[in-house]
Design a protein around this motif. Structure first.
Motif, PDB file in Angstrom:
ATOM      1  N   HIS A  53       2.751 -45.648 -10.235  1.00 12.20           N
ATOM      2  CA  HIS A  53       1.530 -45.795 -11.014  1.00 12.20           C
ATOM      3  C   HIS A  53       1.511 -47.178 -11.653  1.00 12.20           C
ATOM      4  O   HIS A  53       2.466 -47.570 -12.350  1.00 12.20           O
ATOM      5  CB  HIS A  53       1.426 -44.710 -12.094  1.00 12.20           C
ATOM      6  N   LEU A  54       0.437 -47.901 -11.407  1.00 14.49           N
ATOM      7  CA  LEU A  54       0.270 -49.207 -12.024  1.00 14.49           C
ATOM      8  C   LEU A  54       0.073 -49.036 -13.530  1.00 14.49           C
ATOM      9  O   LEU A  54      -0.450 -48.009 -13.990  1.00 14.49           O
ATOM     10  CB  LEU A  54      -0.925 -49.931 -11.410  1.00 14.49           C
TER      11      LEU A  54
ATOM     12  N   THR B 267      -8.299 -51.651 -11.673  1.00 14.46           N
ATOM     13  CA  THR B 267      -8.335 -50.704 -10.564  1.00 14.46           C
ATOM     14  C   THR B 267      -8.987 -51.289  -9.315  1.00 14.46           C
ATOM     15  O   THR B 267      -9.006 -50.629  -8.273  1.00 14.46           O
ATOM     16  CB  THR B 267      -9.109 -49.444 -10.969  1.00 14.46           C
ATOM     17  N   LEU B 268      -9.494 -52.508  -9.397  1.00 18.60           N
ATOM     18  CA  LEU B 268     -10.179 -53.146  -8.280  1.00 18.60           C
ATOM     19  C   LEU B 268      -9.416 -54.393  -7.835  1.00 18.60           C
ATOM     20  O   LEU B 268      -8.907 -55.156  -8.659  1.00 18.60           O
ATOM     21  CB  LEU B 268     -11.609 -53.542  -8.664  1.00 18.60           C
ATOM     22  N   PHE B 269      -9.348 -54.564  -6.513  1.00 23.41           N
ATOM     23  CA  PHE B 269      -8.812 -55.801  -5.940  1.00 23.41           C
ATOM     24  C   PHE B 269     -10.016 -56.716  -5.708  1.00 23.41           C
ATOM     25  O   PHE B 269     -10.740 -56.599  -4.724  1.00 23.41           O
ATOM     26  CB  PHE B 269      -8.081 -55.506  -4.630  1.00 23.41           C
TER      27      PHE B 269
ATOM     28  N   HIS C 188      -4.930 -45.969  -4.459  1.00 22.89           N
ATOM     29  CA  HIS C 188      -6.222 -45.496  -4.941  1.00 22.89           C
ATOM     30  C   HIS C 188      -6.246 -45.674  -6.450  1.00 22.89           C
ATOM     31  O   HIS C 188      -5.517 -44.991  -7.181  1.00 22.89           O
ATOM     32  CB  HIS C 188      -6.460 -44.032  -4.565  1.00 22.89           C
ATOM     33  N   GLU C 189      -7.019 -46.651  -6.871  1.00 22.99           N
ATOM     34  CA  GLU C 189      -7.081 -47.075  -8.266  1.00 22.99           C
ATOM     35  C   GLU C 189      -5.686 -47.488  -8.738  1.00 22.99           C
ATOM     36  O   GLU C 189      -5.148 -48.481  -8.261  1.00 22.99           O
ATOM     37  CB  GLU C 189      -7.700 -45.967  -9.130  1.00 22.99           C
TER      38      GLU C 189
ATOM     39  N   ALA D 217     -11.287 -50.378  -4.748  1.00 17.71           N
ATOM     40  CA  ALA D 217     -10.300 -49.582  -5.489  1.00 17.71           C
ATOM     41  C   ALA D 217      -9.318 -48.880  -4.563  1.00 17.71           C
ATOM     42  O   ALA D 217      -8.503 -48.077  -5.019  1.00 17.71           O
ATOM     43  CB  ALA D 217     -11.008 -48.553  -6.369  1.00 17.71           C
ATOM     44  N   HIS D 218      -9.391 -49.199  -3.296  1.00 17.81           N
ATOM     45  CA  HIS D 218      -8.531 -48.524  -2.330  1.00 17.81           C
ATOM     46  C   HIS D 218      -8.025 -49.532  -1.305  1.00 17.81           C
ATOM     47  O   HIS D 218      -8.771 -50.399  -0.852  1.00 17.81           O
ATOM     48  CB  HIS D 218      -9.299 -47.406  -1.626  1.00 17.81           C
TER      49      HIS D 218
END
Length: 390
Positions: free
Chosen positions: A196-197, A203-205, A179-180, A106-107
């Motif tokens: 902001h997405l 939230t995860l790659f 971050h997320e 998530a980062h």
């Protein structure tokens, strides 16, 4: 010692001249290890461990960069050689010596410097075993764009920096932190900007696969924008490239544990082209001397004069200084001219002194004038008048 455990600290407490609680060199000098370098305590000092940074040198402050020719590319495989994609999904983006620590999907932290004069091109691309990807590219107009696709969304989320041309041949620094769903972009010396997405984004790659520099040579389906800007490739300098704890460019140029993860197409030439960016932050309206020309005089912020305690309006002090300087120059020129004229007029005139006797004007003759002033001269005249008969 000899099979007996010695409590040296207790012995030090009862021994004169010793104190417990030694802090070591890193406590005082650890800040000298820059750019994330780790301070290592030594007996005679300390050293900086730069293995997990994109820098080199004694204090981890030397850029590691390379020049990319057209068509050249570098690929860093997150999974170790011989490890399948399924096994690498949870630990693929960790350094080789930290495989036991699961990565924070998530980062992301991305840092690099580049300089180029050709657009469009792909600066950095991170692929995955799924549809997730991350790309940093230069558009045809020279503007910077960041593309995120997390969780298989239909359209990637784009971050466009359209207010300036990045393909101007100058070095630029790009720092991206996610971050997320919050993405923070810092470009050169400009302030950081948050994006902001969308809520539809994950939230995860998931399952990162490879990182590409220069060009994207990836099998499978590629985003259309990436495919369109992928030819002829990046031409220029890339430096201090770091993705999380991985420095792919440093791994390619140095013999490190991560060098087995790198594959290069073309000749990679190391260069110190990653200098500090030449672009300066824009001046504020209070310090920009040209800002008053574009503002209403009633609302303009005039410079402050601390000596008078009030604002200087209409540039009065500056004009007074200019007028005073002009007057001083004119006076100096007049004085120089007068000196020159005086010397010119009196160059043939002068005074001189003679030995004429005083009272020559009232005397009957020159001899009388001499006799009046010099009594001894009388005898000389009298002797000259005597006649001698032989």
């Amino acid at each position: 010692m000899n099979g007996v455990t010695l409590d040296l600290e207790e012995r030090a407490k009862v021994t004169s001249g010793f104190k417990s609680g030694c802090s070591g060199h890193c406590t005082s000098y650890g800040a000298n290890c820059e750019n994330g370098g780790k301070c290592l305590e030594k007996y005679h000092g300390y050293s900086c461990d730069c293995s997990h940074t994109a820098y080199d040198g004694t204090f981890c402050n030397k850029d590691v960069g390379a020049f990319f020719e057209e068509g050249m590319w570098l690929r860093y495989n997150f999974q170790a050689p011989g490890v399948s994609g399924k096994e690498s999904g949870s630990r693929s983006d960790s350094p080789p010596d930290q495989q036991s620590t699961p990565p924070d999907l998530a980062h992301e932290g991305i840092h690099f410097s580049f300089s180029t004069s050709k657009a469009p091109c792909i600066l950095l691309y991170v692929s995955s075993f799924t549809t997730d990807f991350l790309a940093v590219l230069i558009k045809p107009a020279g503007s910077l764009q960041i593309r995120y696709n997390l969780g298989g969304t239909r359209e990637p989320y784009n971050i466009d920096v359209d207010h300036r041309n990045m393909a101007n041949g100058q070095p630029h620094i790009v720092n991206i932190t996610r971050h997320e769903r919050t993405v923070i972009l810092k470009l050169d010396h400009y302030p950081s900007v948050s994006y902001h997405l969308p809520s539809s984004s994950d939230t995860l790659f998931n399952s990162p696969k490879s990182l590409f520099l220069g060009r994207v040579i990836e099998t499978g389906k590629i985003d259309q924008e990436i495919h369109k800007y992928n030819t002829p490739g990046f031409t220029g300098c890339l430096s201090r490239v770091q993705f999380n704890q991985i420095a792919p460019l440093k791994a390619a140029l140095r013999q490190t544990n991560a060098s087995a993860h790198v594959h290069i197409q073309g000749e990679l030439v190391e260069s110190n082209c990653g200098a500090s960016p030449l672009t300066l932050s824009p001046m504020s309206s209070a310090t920009d001397p040209w800002h008053l020309d574009h503002l209403d005089s009633a609302s303009a912020d005039f410079p402050y004069n601390p000596g008078q305690g009030q604002a200087i309006r209409n540039g009065v002090n500056r004009n007074s200084a200019i007028i005073g300087g002009v007057i001083a120059v004119v006076i100096f020129t007049i004085l120089c001219t007068l000196v020159f004229l005086i010397r010119y007029m009196f160059r043939h005139k002068g005074t001189y002194h003679t030995n004429e006797a005083k009272g020559a004007e009232s005397a009957e003759s020159a001899d009388a004038a001499i006799m009046n002033n010099d009594p001894n001269f009388t005898e000389t005249i009298d002797e000259s008048k005597k006649e001698w008969l032989i």
